[in-house]
Design a protein around this motif. Structure first.
Motif, PDB file in Angstrom:
ATOM      1  N   ASP A   1       0.831  -1.200   0.000  1.00  0.00           N
ATOM      2  CA  ASP A   1       0.000   0.000   0.000  1.00  0.00           C
ATOM      3  C   ASP A   1       0.865   1.249   0.000  1.00  0.00           C
ATOM      4  O   ASP A   1       0.484   2.288  -0.505  1.00  0.00           O
ATOM      5  CB  ASP A   1      -0.998  -0.015   1.165  1.00  0.00           C
ATOM      6  CG  ASP A   1      -0.329   0.049   2.528  1.00  0.00           C
ATOM      7  OD1 ASP A   1       0.888  -0.190   2.601  1.00  0.00           O
ATOM      8  OD2 ASP A   1      -1.020   0.342   3.508  1.00  0.00           O
TER       9      ASP A   1
ATOM     10  N   LYS B   1       1.644   3.597  -3.300  1.00  0.00           N
ATOM     11  CA  LYS B   1       0.550   4.284  -3.994  1.00  0.00           C
ATOM     12  C   LYS B   1       1.032   5.388  -4.948  1.00  0.00           C
ATOM     13  O   LYS B   1       0.785   5.331  -6.150  1.00  0.00           O
ATOM     14  CB  LYS B   1      -0.402   4.887  -2.963  1.00  0.00           C
ATOM     15  CG  LYS B   1      -1.544   5.689  -3.575  1.00  0.00           C
ATOM     16  CD  LYS B   1      -2.367   6.381  -2.479  1.00  0.00           C
ATOM     17  CE  LYS B   1      -3.386   7.318  -3.066  1.00  0.00           C
ATOM     18  NZ  LYS B   1      -4.759   6.790  -3.005  1.00  0.00           N
TER      19      LYS B   1
ATOM     20  N   GLY C   1      -4.304  -1.979  -3.053  1.00  0.00           N
ATOM     21  CA  GLY C   1      -4.799  -0.625  -3.300  1.00  0.00           C
ATOM     22  C   GLY C   1      -6.251  -0.594  -3.756  1.00  0.00           C
ATOM     23  O   GLY C   1      -6.904  -1.633  -3.900  1.00  0.00           O
TER      24      GLY C   1
ATOM     25  N   SER D   1      -7.224   1.897  -6.333  1.00  0.00           N
ATOM     26  CA  SER D   1      -7.244   2.902  -7.392  1.00  0.00           C
ATOM     27  C   SER D   1      -8.123   2.505  -8.583  1.00  0.00           C
ATOM     28  O   SER D   1      -8.519   3.356  -9.374  1.00  0.00           O
ATOM     29  CB  SER D   1      -5.820   3.165  -7.890  1.00  0.00           C
ATOM     30  OG  SER D   1      -5.257   1.977  -8.396  1.00  0.00           O
TER      31      SER D   1
ATOM     32  N   ALA E   1      -3.208   3.804   1.985  1.00  0.00           N
ATOM     33  CA  ALA E   1      -1.770   4.055   1.875  1.00  0.00           C
ATOM     34  C   ALA E   1      -1.233   4.906   3.011  1.00  0.00           C
ATOM     35  O   ALA E   1      -0.351   5.733   2.831  1.00  0.00           O
ATOM     36  CB  ALA E   1      -1.451   4.696   0.534  1.00  0.00           C
TER      37      ALA E   1
END
Lengths: 403, 350
Positions: free
Chosen positions: A105, A108, A128, A130, B165
């Motif tokens: 992670d 990113k 992730g 996205s 994140a």
């Protein structure tokens, strides 16, 4: 007349279906000879944890497809302060990589930049969000960047159940890393598994189970910065816990439990992340929940080779028919020697319940720690509610946020 | 003539020896040595892109080393430089994140904030040393931990980014406050580094301040008796080093990562100590030595990528080279000592 027509029609359909089936089989025998993929790891490739699991998935791709892997490990600011993920992407593309996995992670920003810089090269950012159109981090512009993640919350429920079945003091500690949506989700999963097996299977009073979470502040020990996981594990045991479940990348919980067990205490531990993690102290290990990235990565790679890659967010699950199958199960749980025979039997029943859908622990009513409703009565958590877990659950002791 | 040849020989010998050991090492892990050297070269300085990348990592290292020249001159082991880099980066991050305004205002403001952060952290170590009689090594080490802890706290606490994140640092700064680049080269960062090295060179060589600082470092007590306010000079050294370290932190945050990350210092403070020791405290040498280090670090990535070598090999190569440089320095020092002894003996005999 009419009947004959239908018979003919059926025959044609059958032949077509067989043909299609045969073609399908052909499609599955994709060759990766001459295909190169890049694997960017955040930790050492032999860390007996998160990164090794990815590295082994890369080896699996080499085995299955004959493809070539370019690997760079320890891609993080502390080990390699001089490079960034997007620079690694540049290097790998220059070296001929046709698909790149960024497996943390933490990557990113780097992988999103790398994907934008090389729009023709398919990439995967594991863990992730996205590529998830409903996700909070959706990047519609990056149609060459997909996501892969395992539904670890199942294996964590199993881990929790093993602890709930085993504890004699009714006191369980969870050694947490840092606090975010994912780590809260997993802590909640362990709690629900433990609570279920403590109260529903053993018939104990739900209120008599103490479940504490203590976050050390990072994925592993950084002296002077994080809490010392060895210390935290000891504190749990000193505080009356007899099972400590690890959510961090390293094996302190198992080591400490082992030392105490050698000293005559009846204590157990559950490590995390790596299939072989129990080996360090098998006799007090209740089992280990782990990721198996191979099957998911194989699917992605095949789609790239066939020219059919689409940037998707894939939250893959266990294969309930064969939980520890290398070829099909994306999330697994290996039972440890520390589990008693009775508990093992009960645990297998619990796993069957999860598999059959009879046991769905993320079902309302469930409240967050501050009393606000998380799931209403009978409501089953959606992927969105699971992925973006904002607090620990009511009944758990520990912090839901770091400030 | 003969002596000169010998001196050149002595300077070249460790390089040749180190190269020989490096070749043996590469052969031992089944890597073709020539191809390996070529990969490291092309992966660091040999192409324009890589040169730009390498130079950007050279900037914080050479800034840290330049600062350490000053504290070493004052006889201080400024171990706290890591923390000074971190605090500089934190203050620069605060400006880049929180202060509204145009780039031409914000970018200089980040530099200024970074310097102030470094100065404060440097002076803290200095005050502990001068007034608290806390050895600067212990004080500095403690302050390093505090600074790193603060950075991690900010990243997973108040400055936490949304979503998964969360340990990868803060959100990226808005692009207009990143340090500017031309053709991939971060020209502002490079200019700052070059100016810093030149300034420290002249400060130490051509100014009364530099001379007095060296006096403080050479013999604190005598310098004090001769009328130099040693406390103030030591504090000034900490502040100057802190300012340069803070600049290094700013470059790390606004030119390299474009955000605050947990390991924002990159270890360049500690590496800077090694650079200064290898340069034998001579300012002119820190620039090439730092470049060599960073070229090796950046370039050795290619050994993992292209040859599949273990990532530790780059570090081992670096270690071998450093060891030989130190050995060569030791041998030279011993020769000098030997000569002096011989001269002394002759004197007594005659």
């Amino acid at each position: 007349m009419k009947g004959k027509y239908w018979a003919k029609f059926l025959a044609i359909i059958t032949v077509l279906a067989m043909l299609a089936g045969a073609c399908g089989d052909d499609d599955d025998e994709v060759s990766g000879e001459g295909f190169t993929f890049g694997m960017i790891l955040v930790g050492p490739q032999n860390d007996r944890g998160w990164s090794q699991a990815h590295y082994e998935a890369g080896e699996y791709l080499q085995e299955q497809l004959g493809a070539t892997m370019i690997v760079l490990d320890k891609v993080n600011g502390a080990d390699r302060p001089e490079i960034t993920v997007d620079q690694v992407v540049d290097d790998m593309v220059a070296q001929g990589a046709q698909l790149i996995f960024a497996t943390s992670d933490d990557m990113k920003d780097g992988i999103e930049l790398g994907a934008a810089n090389h729009p023709d090269v398919p990439m995967v950012w594991s863990s992730g969000d996205s590529a998830w159109a409903d996700g909070e981090g959706y990047r519609a512009d990056l149609d060459n960047l997909g996501n892969e993640m395992g539904r670890m919350y199942y294996a964590k429920q199993i881990a929790g159940c093993a602890a709930g079945l085993t504890t004699e003091t009714g006191n369980i500690g969870y050694l947490g890393p840092l606090i975010n949506d994912e780590t809260r989700r997993l802590a909640n999963s362990v709690y629900l598994g433990a609570q279920y097996c403590w109260s529903e299977v053993r018939g104990e009073d739900p209120a008599a189970l103490t479940f504490s979470v203590n976050w050390i502040g990072f994925w592993f020990n950084i002296p002077g910065v994080t809490l010392d996981p060895t210390q935290v594990a000891n504190d749990f045991f000193d505080g009356g816990a007899d099972v400590v479940i690890s959510g961090i990348d390293t094996t302190e919980a198992l080591v400490v439990a082992g030392q105490r067990s050698d000293g005559g205490d009846a204590v157990w531990a559950v490590p995390y992340d790596y299939e072989g993690a129990c080996e360090e102290k098998p006799e007090i290990c209740l089992g280990v929940p782990y990721f198996n990235w191979g099957p998911a990565y194989l699917e992605v790679t095949k789609s790239v080779i066939k020219g059919e890659f689409a940037a998707e967010w894939n939250w893959f699950g266990p294969d309930w028919d064969d939980l520890n199958s290398l070829n099909t199960s994306g999330v697994g749980f290996v039972e440890g020697d520390g589990l008693s025979d009775d508990s093992a039997t009960a645990l297998e029943e619990f796993i069957d319940g999860l598999a059959g859908g009879d046991i769905v622990l993320f079902t309302g009513p469930l409240n967050y720690q501050d009393g606000t409703p998380y799931l209403t009565d009978g409501e089953v958590a959606s992927d969105h509610q699971l992925w973006y877990t904002k607090q620990l659950l009511e009944g758990m002791i520990g912090a839901s946020a770091s400030n | 003539m003969n002596d000169r040849m010998r001196r050149i020989g002595l300077a070249v010998l460790p390089i040749v020896l180190a190269a020989a050991v490096a070749v043996l090492l590469l052969l031992a892990v089944d890597a073709p040595p020539l191809r390996s050297f070529n990969l490291v070269w092309n992966g660091s300085l040999g192409t324009t892109n890589k040169l730009a990348d390498t130079l950007l990592t050279w900037v914080p290292l050479v800034l840290a080393a330049a600062g350490l020249i000053i504290t070493f001159a004052a006889g201080l082991w400024n171990i706290g430089i890591e923390g000074q880099i971190v605090i500089g980066a934190i203050l620069a991050t605060w400006v880049a994140r929180e202060v509204p305004g145009e780039a031409y205002f914000i970018i200089p403001a980040t530099l200024l904030a970074g310097m102030i952060g470094g100065i404060i952290w440097g002076l803290l170590a200095g005050v502990l040393r001068v007034y608290g009689k806390v050895n600067e090594i212990f004080g500095g080490l403690g302050l390093d931990f505090v600074a790193t802890g603060l950075a991690v706290y900010l990243i997973i606490g108040p400055w936490q980014r949304a979503g998964v994140a969360s340990t990868s640092g803060t959100d990226l700064f808005r692009a207009e406050v990143w340090m500017p680049e031309v053709g991939g080269f971060s020209w502002l960062a490079l200019t700052i580094a070059v100016i810093a090295v030149i300034a420290v060179f002249f400060l130490m060589r051509g100014t009364a301040f530099g001379l007095k600082l060296k006096a403080v470092g050479a013999n604190n007590r005598s310098a004090f008796l001769l009328g130099i306010p040693t406390d103030r000079y030591m504090l000034a050294a900490f502040a100057l080093c802190g300012a340069l370290a803070g600049l290094a932190g700013t470059v790390q945050a606004t030119a390299f990562h474009h955000k605050l990350v947990p390991s924002i210092s990159g270890g360049y403070g500690f590496l800077g100590i090694l650079v200064v020791l290898l340069a034998a405290f001579r300012t002119a040498w820190i620039a090439p030595i730092a470049l060599f280090f960073m070229a090796l670090s950046v370039g050795s990535t290619q050994l993992s990528l292209r040859l599949g070598l273990d990532s530790a090999i780059g570090g081992v190569l670096q270690g071998v080279l450093v060891l030989f440089a130190l050995l060569a320095g030791g041998v030279q020092a011993k020769r000098h000592l030997g000569k002096r002894r011989v001269a002394g003996a002759t004197l007594v005999e005659s």
